[in-house]
Enzyme design. Structure first.
Site, PDB file in Angstrom:
ATOM      1  N   VAL A 298       7.078  28.317  11.884  1.00  0.00           N
ATOM      2  CA  VAL A 298       6.060  28.547  12.908  1.00  0.00           C
ATOM      3  C   VAL A 298       5.829  30.042  13.014  1.00  0.00           C
ATOM      4  O   VAL A 298       6.776  30.817  13.146  1.00  0.00           O
ATOM      5  CB  VAL A 298       6.511  27.984  14.264  1.00  0.00           C
ATOM      6  CG1 VAL A 298       5.470  28.295  15.334  1.00  0.00           C
ATOM      7  CG2 VAL A 298       6.744  26.480  14.168  1.00  0.00           C
ATOM      8  N   LYS A 299       4.567  30.451  12.954  1.00  0.00           N
ATOM      9  CA  LYS A 299       4.246  31.877  13.036  1.00  0.00           C
ATOM     10  C   LYS A 299       4.222  32.352  14.487  1.00  0.00           C
ATOM     11  O   LYS A 299       3.624  31.714  15.352  1.00  0.00           O
ATOM     12  CB  LYS A 299       2.880  32.158  12.404  1.00  0.00           C
ATOM     13  CG  LYS A 299       2.858  32.106  10.892  1.00  0.00           C
ATOM     14  CD  LYS A 299       1.511  32.548  10.374  1.00  0.00           C
ATOM     15  CE  LYS A 299       1.438  32.521   8.859  1.00  0.00           C
ATOM     16  NZ  LYS A 299       0.112  32.973   8.372  1.00  0.00           N
ATOM     17  N   VAL A 300       4.862  33.487  14.723  1.00  0.00           N
ATOM     18  CA  VAL A 300       4.760  34.160  16.016  1.00  0.00           C
ATOM     19  C   VAL A 300       4.473  35.635  15.748  1.00  0.00           C
ATOM     20  O   VAL A 300       4.940  36.184  14.750  1.00  0.00           O
ATOM     21  CB  VAL A 300       6.051  34.017  16.857  1.00  0.00           C
ATOM     22  CG1 VAL A 300       6.326  32.564  17.181  1.00  0.00           C
ATOM     23  CG2 VAL A 300       7.237  34.637  16.152  1.00  0.00           C
TER      24      VAL A 300
END
Length: 244
Positions: free
Chosen positions: A70-72
């Site tokens: 998941v990109k943050v």
């Protein structure tokens, strides 16, 4: 999130899951070090820790794939979310890193999350990637540096972050986690599309690619193919090349 954002995210998740299945053999062969696919979260969440974590959890459950990240973003909220997600065993891809300070904050969040898992006697082998934006440095400074230095600011930023990455890998803090079974957070060079008068492969040709993942545009990939590939083929084959 809005209804259109939810629809777009649902469609993206379908594509990401299909791609994770294609890369599952690589993920298994590298014992969780490589073979990941990243999914973006809506930009509106970039400064909201709890909604980011909740959506990341939902996507992690829906995908049910160990090789999805998941990109943050590398914001204060993003680092806080990354720390908690890694502690929960959810792989995280930290994006939009522009400085050594942001890199170190991302690395610290990852290490802290792994340390929490070790203390809880949970599996510490949680994948993570942190992406430095290279070309934007030169795009932002083109008119402020002498002509002979154009195209070098991004290279300097990449070298500084790579050095910080190497230093962290040699630290006692990391060695303790590695001994416990943790896998290294990978470093990525993103934003590699050079603008004229630089050649399309300017950054790829100039940077040390050992143990680095490259996020390349189709234009840069085509230019690399035209010139016969990447000079350091072994390094790239070890780290992987992701087409955007």
């Amino acid at each position: 999130i809005t209804e259109p954002e939810a629809l777009a995210l649902s469609l993206a998740l379908d594509d990401v899951v299909a791609t994770t299945d294609l890369l599952q053999s690589i993920h298994a062969a590298t014992v969780g070090a490589d073979g990941y696919v990243s999914i973006d979260l809506p930009p509106a969440l970039m400064d909201d820790v709890d909604p980011t974590i909740e959506l990341a959890r939902q996507l992690h459950v829906l995908a049910d794939r160990s090789n999805m990240m998941v990109k943050v973003p590398a914001t204060r909220a993003g680092h806080a979310a990354a720390r908690r997600l890694v502690a929960e065993g959810i792989p995280v891809h930290v994006t939009l890193v522009y400085s050594v300070e942001q890199y170190r904050a991302a690395a610290d969040a990852y290490l802290d999350g792994i340390e929490r898992r070790v203390r809880a006697d949970e599996d510490p082998s949680v994948g993570s990637l942190v992406s430095l934006e290279v070309a934007p440095w030169d795009q932002a400074t083109t008119e402020r540096v002498p002509a002979e230095l154009r195209g070098t600011v991004g290279l300097v930023a990449a070298h500084l972050v790579a050095r910080a990455h190497d230093e962290l890998r040699e630290s006692q803090r990391w060695q303790r986690l590695a001994d416990a079974g943790a896998i290294p957070q990978r470093l990525s060079f993103a934003g590699m599309a050079a603008q004229p008068p630089l050649t399309p492969t300017h950054y790829v040709d100039a940077l040390d690619l050992a143990d680095v993942t490259l996020l390349l545009s189709e234009t840069t990939l085509d230019a690399l193919n035209d010139q016969g590939g990447v000079a350091d083929v072994d390094a790239v084959s070890r780290s992987g090349v992701q087409q955007l």
